[in-house]
Design a protein around this motif. Structure first.
Motif, PDB file in Angstrom:
ATOM      1  N   SER A 298       0.824  -1.201   0.000  1.00  0.00           N
ATOM      2  CA  SER A 298       0.000   0.000   0.000  1.00  0.00           C
ATOM      3  C   SER A 298       0.862   1.256   0.000  1.00  0.00           C
ATOM      4  O   SER A 298       0.567   2.223  -0.717  1.00  0.00           O
ATOM      5  N   GLU A 299       1.916   1.250   0.788  1.00  0.00           N
ATOM      6  CA  GLU A 299       2.804   2.406   0.852  1.00  0.00           C
ATOM      7  C   GLU A 299       3.502   2.640  -0.490  1.00  0.00           C
ATOM      8  O   GLU A 299       3.631   3.784  -0.943  1.00  0.00           O
ATOM      9  N   LYS A 300       3.911   1.574  -1.158  1.00  0.00           N
ATOM     10  CA  LYS A 300       4.573   1.695  -2.464  1.00  0.00           C
ATOM     11  C   LYS A 300       3.623   2.306  -3.488  1.00  0.00           C
ATOM     12  O   LYS A 300       3.995   3.233  -4.226  1.00  0.00           O
ATOM     13  N   ARG A 301       2.403   1.795  -3.551  1.00  0.00           N
ATOM     14  CA  ARG A 301       1.433   2.331  -4.516  1.00  0.00           C
ATOM     15  C   ARG A 301       1.090   3.782  -4.179  1.00  0.00           C
ATOM     16  O   ARG A 301       0.924   4.621  -5.069  1.00  0.00           O
ATOM     17  N   SER A 302       0.994   4.084  -2.905  1.00  0.00           N
ATOM     18  CA  SER A 302       0.686   5.443  -2.476  1.00  0.00           C
ATOM     19  C   SER A 302       1.766   6.418  -2.954  1.00  0.00           C
ATOM     20  O   SER A 302       1.456   7.522  -3.434  1.00  0.00           O
ATOM     21  N   ARG A 303       3.021   6.033  -2.838  1.00  0.00           N
ATOM     22  CA  ARG A 303       4.121   6.891  -3.306  1.00  0.00           C
ATOM     23  C   ARG A 303       4.036   7.116  -4.812  1.00  0.00           C
ATOM     24  O   ARG A 303       4.218   8.236  -5.302  1.00  0.00           O
ATOM     25  N   GLU A 304       3.753   6.051  -5.555  1.00  0.00           N
ATOM     26  CA  GLU A 304       3.685   6.156  -7.011  1.00  0.00           C
ATOM     27  C   GLU A 304       2.526   7.069  -7.434  1.00  0.00           C
ATOM     28  O   GLU A 304       2.692   7.915  -8.325  1.00  0.00           O
ATOM     29  N   ASP A 305       1.368   6.912  -6.816  1.00  0.00           N
ATOM     30  CA  ASP A 305       0.212   7.717  -7.194  1.00  0.00           C
ATOM     31  C   ASP A 305       0.339   9.160  -6.703  1.00  0.00           C
ATOM     32  O   ASP A 305      -0.190  10.087  -7.332  1.00  0.00           O
ATOM     33  N   PHE A 306       1.041   9.364  -5.599  1.00  0.00           N
ATOM     34  CA  PHE A 306       1.314  10.728  -5.143  1.00  0.00           C
ATOM     35  C   PHE A 306       2.095  11.474  -6.223  1.00  0.00           C
ATOM     36  O   PHE A 306       1.798  12.639  -6.539  1.00  0.00           O
ATOM     37  N   ALA A 307       3.070  10.825  -6.811  1.00  0.00           N
ATOM     38  CA  ALA A 307       3.860  11.451  -7.879  1.00  0.00           C
ATOM     39  C   ALA A 307       2.999  11.692  -9.113  1.00  0.00           C
ATOM     40  O   ALA A 307       3.083  12.769  -9.736  1.00  0.00           O
ATOM     41  N   LYS A 308       2.164  10.723  -9.475  1.00  0.00           N
ATOM     42  CA  LYS A 308       1.321  10.864 -10.671  1.00  0.00           C
ATOM     43  C   LYS A 308       0.347  12.033 -10.541  1.00  0.00           C
ATOM     44  O   LYS A 308       0.216  12.862 -11.453  1.00  0.00           O
ATOM     45  N   TRP A 309      -0.323  12.114  -9.401  1.00  0.00           N
ATOM     46  CA  TRP A 309      -1.320  13.173  -9.239  1.00  0.00           C
ATOM     47  C   TRP A 309      -0.669  14.532  -9.014  1.00  0.00           C
ATOM     48  O   TRP A 309      -1.286  15.575  -9.274  1.00  0.00           O
ATOM     49  N   GLY A 310       0.564  14.544  -8.584  1.00  0.00           N
ATOM     50  CA  GLY A 310       1.291  15.800  -8.488  1.00  0.00           C
ATOM     51  C   GLY A 310       1.461  16.446  -9.852  1.00  0.00           C
ATOM     52  O   GLY A 310       1.351  17.670  -9.996  1.00  0.00           O
ATOM     53  N   ILE A 311       1.698  15.622 -10.864  1.00  0.00           N
ATOM     54  CA  ILE A 311       1.828  16.132 -12.235  1.00  0.00           C
ATOM     55  C   ILE A 311       0.517  16.759 -12.686  1.00  0.00           C
ATOM     56  O   ILE A 311       0.491  17.854 -13.265  1.00  0.00           O
ATOM     57  N   VAL A 312      -0.613  16.074 -12.412  1.00  0.00           N
ATOM     58  CA  VAL A 312      -1.930  16.598 -12.808  1.00  0.00           C
ATOM     59  C   VAL A 312      -2.216  17.913 -12.092  1.00  0.00           C
ATOM     60  O   VAL A 312      -2.689  18.880 -12.701  1.00  0.00           O
ATOM     61  N   ALA A 313      -1.933  17.965 -10.804  1.00  0.00           N
ATOM     62  CA  ALA A 313      -2.195  19.177 -10.026  1.00  0.00           C
ATOM     63  C   ALA A 313      -1.393  20.360 -10.569  1.00  0.00           C
ATOM     64  O   ALA A 313      -1.901  21.487 -10.660  1.00  0.00           O
ATOM     65  N   ARG A 314      -0.146  20.093 -10.951  1.00  0.00           N
ATOM     66  CA  ARG A 314       0.686  21.174 -11.493  1.00  0.00           C
ATOM     67  C   ARG A 314       0.216  21.598 -12.884  1.00  0.00           C
ATOM     68  O   ARG A 314       0.193  22.796 -13.214  1.00  0.00           O
ATOM     69  N   GLN A 315      -0.169  20.626 -13.711  1.00  0.00           N
ATOM     70  CA  GLN A 315      -0.641  20.942 -15.060  1.00  0.00           C
ATOM     71  C   GLN A 315      -1.898  21.805 -15.021  1.00  0.00           C
ATOM     72  O   GLN A 315      -2.058  22.731 -15.821  1.00  0.00           O
ATOM     73  N   THR A 316      -2.789  21.497 -14.085  1.00  0.00           N
ATOM     74  CA  THR A 316      -4.073  22.200 -14.027  1.00  0.00           C
ATOM     75  C   THR A 316      -4.034  23.384 -13.074  1.00  0.00           C
ATOM     76  O   THR A 316      -5.008  24.123 -12.975  1.00  0.00           O
TER      77      THR A 316
END
Length: 321
Positions: A298-316
């Motif tokens: 769970s912690e591994k997936r959480s780290r990966e998705d934190f990075a992914k959604w950070g890109i979306v937040a910055r783009q928008t």
């Protein structure tokens, strides 16, 4: 030299004592009722899962298990309460967005979700379904992207999975829509049904009955795989946007101070409750895929998705202070 050996011996003895203490903590936990603080209203996927496994957890833990709904601010109200909990018997139920999206959007939380909370297990994965009122005439993603920027879309609230999935979609397609946030996906779906709002990227378990009754038109699903309940509805990736994946997870979280041995015990008991054939079938009816992941997974997936959604937040350039 003797002093050095004595120090090493003392450190080894301390380490052995702590190692022995951890299993003992897990064996005596829980010592009082356990509270599952749900971050979204009754009827949302996390709340439903918590209530479905409640009897099994009570039997396994020999203590009452109470589900307490504290919706608001994209899950931050409940998350803040659990983050500040002083014991190991208050846990958080909600989407993984509390850890993967909210830290990017909210700058004035008063607590750091990723420092003060940790995932114990992912209950189940879920997707969002892009649906439109039939009056819009939209039945494909191509037609959706042709709508004018004045077209409205509903979400379950700022920063929620439905909002972020739509923002990811708008960024991927280079289109704009007008956001209308609601307090939960149920209310969002009701206004799309009524025609007050044109479309919405809403959790599939909420809109599924309305799609099946043809009161809403399903356009696409957000995850990498099609819904087993609506296999004719394509994914966004299949609709011309390869690599698009907005999969979310209903998650059990705990204060960061929760000992690892207790986290592992909780995960084991939750997974046991989730993976019975009857429970799998019940969750499948809501388009939920059972996970039951370990704290480490769970912690591994959480780290990966934190990075992914950070890109979306910055783009928008989303900010929800």
């Amino acid at each position: 030299m003797k002093a050095a050996f004595r120090l090493i011996f003392q450190l080894l003895a301390l380490a052995a004592a702590l190692a022995a203490q951890a299993p003992a903590q897990a064996q005596t936990w829980p010592s009082k009722p356990v509270r599952l603080v749900a971050s979204f209203p009754p009827g949302t996927p996390g709340d439903v899962i918590a209530r479905l496994i409640q009897p099994a957890l009570q039997a396994a833990w020999k203590q009452p298990v109470v589900v307490d709904n504290k919706p608001g601010a994209g899950g931050n109200v409940a998350a803040g309460e659990v983050a500040q909990a002083k014991d190991d018997h208050t846990l958080l139920v909600g989407p993984d967005t509390v850890l993967t999206i909210n830290p990017h959007l909210y700058r004035k939380l008063g607590f750091d979700p990723r420092q003060s909370l940790k995932p114990v297990t992912y209950f189940a994965s879920f997707n969002q379904m892009l649906v439109c009122n039939p009056a819009t005439g939209v039945n494909t993603l191509a037609k959706f992207t042709q709508l004018p920027p004045t077209n409205t879309y509903a979400s379950g609230g700022p920063g929620t999975p439905s909002h972020m999935a739509m923002e990811m979609l708008l960024a991927a397609t280079g289109t704009k829509q007008t956001h209308i946030p609601y307090r939960g996906p149920g209310l969002a779906a009701q206004d799309v049904l009524a025609g007050h709002v044109g479309c919405g990227f809403i959790v599939s378990s909420v809109v599924l009955p309305h799609v099946q009754s043809h009161r809403l038109q399903a356009v696409a699903v957000s995850s990498k795989e099609r819904s087993v309940l609506l296999p004719a509805v394509p994914t966004v990736a299949e609709s011309g946007h390869a690599g698009f994946d907005a999969t979310f997870f209903e998650t059990l979280m705990a204060p960061a101070s929760l000992p690892a041995a207790i986290a592992e015990k909780i995960q084991h008991d939750v997974r046991t409750a989730l993976t019975t054939p009857a429970m799998r079938a019940r969750l499948a009816e809501m388009d939920l895929r059972v996970e039951g992941s370990t704290p480490q997974e769970s912690e591994k997936r959480s780290r990966e998705d934190f990075a992914k959604w950070g890109i979306v937040a910055r783009q928008t350039q989303l900010q929800l202070d």
